[in-house]
Design a protein around this motif. Structure first.
Motif, mmCIF file in Angstrom:
data_model
loop_
_atom_site.group_PDB
_atom_site.id
_atom_site.type_symbol
_atom_site.label_atom_id
_atom_site.label_comp_id
_atom_site.label_asym_id
_atom_site.label_seq_id
_atom_site.Cartn_x
_atom_site.Cartn_y
_atom_site.Cartn_z
ATOM 1 N N GLY A 34 2.003 1.408 -5.103
ATOM 2 C CA GLY A 34 3.311 2.094 -4.533
ATOM 3 C C GLY A 34 3.291 2.939 -3.414
ATOM 4 N N GLY A 35 2.463 3.978 -3.543
ATOM 5 C CA GLY A 35 2.400 4.919 -2.685
ATOM 6 C C GLY A 35 1.830 4.539 -1.132
ATOM 7 N N ASN A 36 1.444 3.208 -1.215
ATOM 8 C CA ASN A 36 1.102 2.672 0.155
ATOM 9 C C ASN A 36 2.016 1.701 0.649
ATOM 10 O OD1 ASN A 36 -0.986 4.560 0.403
ATOM 11 N ND2 ASN A 36 -2.528 2.987 0.103
ATOM 12 N N CYS A 37 3.029 1.610 -0.076
ATOM 13 C CA CYS A 37 4.192 0.642 0.288
ATOM 14 C C CYS A 37 4.259 -0.631 0.041
ATOM 15 C CB CYS A 37 4.481 0.981 2.086
ATOM 16 S SG CYS A 37 4.948 2.683 2.325
ATOM 17 N N HIS A 38 3.312 -1.047 -0.958
ATOM 18 C CA HIS A 38 3.017 -2.408 -1.279
ATOM 19 C C HIS A 38 4.052 -2.931 -2.411
ATOM 20 C CE1 HIS A 38 -0.293 -2.923 1.590
ATOM 21 N NE2 HIS A 38 -0.592 -1.933 1.119
ATOM 22 N N HIS A 48 -6.351 -3.134 4.273
ATOM 23 C CA HIS A 48 -4.991 -3.744 4.233
ATOM 24 C C HIS A 48 -4.181 -2.755 2.839
ATOM 25 C CE1 HIS A 48 -1.102 -5.886 3.761
ATOM 26 N NE2 HIS A 48 -1.473 -6.258 2.429
ATOM 27 N N TYR A 49 -4.716 -2.684 2.018
ATOM 28 C CA TYR A 49 -4.267 -2.099 0.708
ATOM 29 C C TYR A 49 -4.505 -0.575 0.737
ATOM 30 C CZ TYR A 49 -4.034 -6.456 -1.586
ATOM 31 O OH TYR A 49 -3.386 -7.484 -1.997
ATOM 32 N N MET A 50 -5.173 0.008 1.595
ATOM 33 C CA MET A 50 -5.497 1.423 1.809
ATOM 34 C C MET A 50 -4.621 2.117 3.127
ATOM 35 S SD MET A 50 -9.549 1.649 1.694
ATOM 36 C CE MET A 50 -9.461 3.449 1.713
ATOM 37 N N SER A 51 -3.851 1.026 3.556
ATOM 38 C CA SER A 51 -3.165 1.635 4.698
ATOM 39 C C SER A 51 -1.647 1.324 4.494
ATOM 40 C CB SER A 51 -3.250 0.543 5.979
ATOM 41 O OG SER A 51 -4.448 0.758 6.603
#
Length: 192
Positions: free
Chosen positions: A182-186, A66-69
């Protein structure tokens, strides 16, 4: 010559230079989650035994995935756009390098389900703390110093939560994971 100001009444604040309005600054104190600390201690014991703990057989856990996507139902700007839009252009190079460092660190432990769980706990803690403490400060229109103080507080609280810290996370590793989020839109550093 010294002029005493002790009995002057100007009907407000008397300042020599800059007045800082702390009424919008949110002071946060994060409480370490005892359950997370206990789970981390058990995970560390497994890692200390052989450096791997429970093997993952090359599978990434669903929660870590989830955090990697990159999420597609929210702010889909990349890290660079988020930093630019929040006036943090000077962080671009370091943030990009740190985000890459976080990714490599996670991938280093892709064969360990135990280490993946440690990363999931850390990412979850950072994400929740950012969402619950930093985002409201950003939404209130606080200045960058106040926002950065909140970010520093969640990084320190997360580091304190780590306890024995077998994977040897330091504050820069945690900052790298924040840029990774931040880079993975979270997360984001500007108003919604």
């Amino acid at each position: 010559m010294f002029a005493s100001q002790s009995h002057n009444d100007v009907g407000g604040d008397l300042v020599g230079r800059d007045k800082v309005d702390n009424s919008k600054t949110t002071v946060i104190q994060l409480v370490t989650n005892g359950a997370a600390g206990q789970e981390l201690a058990a995970l560390y014991e497994k890692l200390k035994a052989d450096g791997v703990g429970d093997p993952s057989h090359g599978q990434i856990s669903e929660k870590l995935e989830h955090y990697m996507s990159t999420t597609t139902d929210g702010d889909v700007r990349g890290l660079e756009a988020k930093l630019r839009d929040s006036g943090r252009e000077e962080q671009l190079r370091a943030a990009t390098d740190l985000k890459e460092r976080a990714f490599k660190s996670i991938m280093k432990y892709q064969t360990s389900r135990t280490a993946q769980r440690v990363y999931t706990i850390v990412l979850s803690e950072l994400h929740a703390a950012f969402t619950l403490t930093v985002t409201p400060v950003i939404q209130q229109g606080a200045d960058r110093v106040a926002v950065d103080q909140c970010i520093s507080a969640i990084l320190q609280a997360t580091k304190n939560m780590l306890g024995e810290n077998v994977l040897e996370f330091d504050v820069m590793d945690l900052l790298a994971l924040l840029y990774y989020l931040g880079g993975n839109c979270h997360i984001r550093w500007d108003k919604c």
